[in-house]
Design an enzyme around this catalytic site. Structure first.
Site, short mmCIF file in Angstrom:
data_model
loop_
_atom_site.label_atom_id
_atom_site.label_comp_id
_atom_site.label_asym_id
_atom_site.label_seq_id
_atom_site.Cartn_x
_atom_site.Cartn_y
_atom_site.Cartn_z
N ASP A 208 0.86 -1.18 0.00
CA ASP A 208 0.00 0.00 0.00
C ASP A 208 0.90 1.24 0.00
O ASP A 208 1.49 1.59 1.03
CB ASP A 208 -0.92 0.00 1.22
CG ASP A 208 -2.04 -1.04 1.13
OD1 ASP A 208 -1.83 -2.07 0.46
OD2 ASP A 208 -3.10 -0.83 1.75
N LYS B 248 -10.18 0.66 -2.57
CA LYS B 248 -10.10 0.39 -1.13
C LYS B 248 -10.49 1.65 -0.36
O LYS B 248 -9.91 2.72 -0.56
CB LYS B 248 -8.70 -0.05 -0.72
CG LYS B 248 -8.54 -0.33 0.79
CD LYS B 248 -7.17 -0.90 1.10
CE LYS B 248 -6.94 -1.01 2.61
NZ LYS B 248 -5.61 -1.60 2.94
N LYS C 196 -6.74 3.62 -3.30
CA LYS C 196 -7.18 3.59 -1.91
C LYS C 196 -7.37 5.02 -1.43
O LYS C 196 -6.58 5.90 -1.75
CB LYS C 196 -6.13 2.85 -1.08
CG LYS C 196 -6.33 2.86 0.43
CD LYS C 196 -5.21 2.06 1.09
CE LYS C 196 -5.19 2.21 2.60
NZ LYS C 196 -4.09 1.44 3.24
#
Length: 257
Positions: A102, A198, A166
């Site tokens: 991430d 996300k 995300k």
């Protein structure tokens, strides 16, 4: 939402959950608890999301090929590291056993008008994330603020090779919002690539999760949310998921990381 639908939503949310501990005072012992909590009587969470320094310990607990994936964060939380340092951080995390990376994009640079900084960072980390390693890019939408900038960040990350976009780190004042999610999901649809979404930070209940799932189903397709395309990043929501699956109500209170 009736009880049957609530439980159905809770089961889906569990399968999409990146169970997270990115607290500054995290310890090996808390990672052990997190790994255990990710494996429930109702099924597993999609992943755990932890600091890079704990990846090797988590891999030792979960073992190779475990269905609970290990996600970690790089260039986190500020997004201001040098590309070479982020690439090295990524390589080390993957060597330690990370399945998913991430990455915080350099959002301060983007706010200042430097789109190339985002493209270069995502491409460099993408090059380190050889399949089956997944690359999620954190846009920090609460800091980008402007819809046009959230859209542009989404486009840049997708075009540079992100597997997911995300919303947030969970470390700023405004994290996931339905407004940002709407922009990001529509950008995924318009770009035409197989990219996931996300939502992270501020999702503390099954009722919260249902709103994001409903939005994704409306924009993409009713069967679109699955672990390969949709994740929730949260720490406390698991308690609400388990309460609902055990026959209780969903809390109306939101909670972030």
């Amino acid at each position: 939402m009736n009880n049957h639908l609530l439980r159905e939503t809770a089961a889906v949310a569990l399968s999409l959950l990146d169970l997270t501990d990115l607290t500054d005072d995290c310890t090996d012992q808390r990672i052990e608890v997190l790994c255990a909590r990710a494996q429930t009587p109702f099924g597993n969470s999609a992943a755990i999301c932890i600091w890079p320094r704990f990846v090797a310990h988590a891999r030792g607990i979960l073992g190779a090929g475990h269905p609970v994936r290990i996600a970690t964060v790089v260039n986190f939380p500020g997004g201001d590291m040098e590309i070479a340092d982020v690439a090295a951080e990524t390589r080390e995390a993957i060597a330690d056993g990370a399945d998913e990376i991430d990455l915080v994009i350099p959002y301060h640079a983007l706010i200042a008008g430097n789109e190339k900084a985002v493209t270069d960072m995502v491409k460099a980390v993408r090059a380190e994330c050889v399949a089956p390693v997944i690359l999620k890019t954190i846009l920090e939408t609460g800091e980008l603020k402007e819809p046009a900038l959230i859209r542009r960040a989404s486009e840049l990350a997708i075009d540079a090779g992100a597997d997911f976009i995300k919303t947030s780190t969970g470390k700023v004042a405004v994290n996931a919002t339905l407004e940002a999610a709407d922009i990001m999901l529509r950008t995924i649809r318009e770009r035409g690539r197989n990219v996931g979404f996300k939502a992270a930070g501020g999702i503390g209940s099954v009722s919260d999760a249902a709103l994001y799932l409903r939005l994704a189903e409306t924009i993409m397709a009713p069967d679109w949310p699955m672990p390969s395309t949709f994740r929730f990043g949260a720490s406390r929501v698991l308690d609400d998921i388990l309460a609902v699956l055990n026959g209780g109500p969903s809390s109306s209170a939101s909670a972030g990381y």
